[in-house]
Each structure stands twice: as structure tokens, then as C-alpha cells.
Design a protein around this motif. Structure first.
Motif, PDB file in Angstrom:
ATOM      1  N   ALA A  23      -5.318   5.855   0.458  1.00 21.77           N
ATOM      2  CA  ALA A  23      -4.173   5.003   0.105  1.00 21.77           C
ATOM      3  C   ALA A  23      -4.525   4.152  -1.133  1.00 21.77           C
ATOM      4  O   ALA A  23      -5.700   3.946  -1.438  1.00 21.77           O
ATOM      5  N   CYS A  38       0.847  -1.185   0.000  1.00 18.71           N
ATOM      6  CA  CYS A  38       0.000   0.000   0.000  1.00 18.71           C
ATOM      7  C   CYS A  38       0.888   1.241   0.000  1.00 18.71           C
ATOM      8  O   CYS A  38       2.026   1.200   0.454  1.00 18.71           O
ATOM      9  N   SER A  46       0.604   5.803   0.221  1.00 18.13           N
ATOM     10  CA  SER A  46      -0.199   7.016   0.376  1.00 18.13           C
ATOM     11  C   SER A  46       0.741   8.206   0.251  1.00 18.13           C
ATOM     12  O   SER A  46       1.955   8.054   0.367  1.00 18.13           O
TER      13      SER A  46
END
Length: 75
Positions: free
Chosen positions: A71, A30, A32
Motif C-alpha cells: 500500500a 492509504c 492499494s
């Protein structure tokens, strides 16, 4: 929700980016704007783990929360 994500992002950003593989679990990366890429893994009990630490939240719910907070995961 964004405040919670920011706290998780800061902790994750400061932690060593790694994921301990659990039996039968899978991991996804992930990212972000607030953090470096990090891995979220599904533990054998179905919970999400970040940096090997069980979050106490179901994997799918955790990923959905990250995505809702901005995200991108698994891309």
C-alpha cells in the motif's frame, strides 16, 4: 502478511470510507491496488484506527505493515 493485508483491504473496501477524528490524532490516506483509498487515523492511545475502529496495533507499526504489503500511505 499479504493474506492479512488482503483481509484488511477487503473489509476496508466494503466499509464506509471515513475516519472519526480523535483528540490529538492525525489521519493519512492509504491506497492499494486491491482497495479504494481509505484513511488510517492515530487514536489518542497511539493505536491505528480504520473507519473509526481501533485496530489494537500501534499507528506506526500498522502503517509500516500496510506499506510492506504494497500500500501507499500519505502521498
Amino acid at each position: 502478511m499479504k493474506h492479512t493485508f488482503l483481509i484488511v483491504a477487503i473489509i476496508t473496501g466494503l466499509s464506509v470510507i471515513s475516519c472519526k477524528k480523535d483528540e490529538g490524532g492525525s489521519c493519512t490516506t492509504c491506497a492499494s491496488p486491491q482497495t479504494a483509498d481509505f484513511q488510517v487515523c492515530e487514536k489518542s492511545n497511539g493505536n491505528a484506527a480504520v473507519n473509526g475502529q481501533d485496530t489494537g496495533t500501534a499507528y506506526d507499526v500498522y502503517i509500516q505493515g500496510l506499506v510492506a504489503a504494497g500500500a501507499t500511505c500519505g502521498q
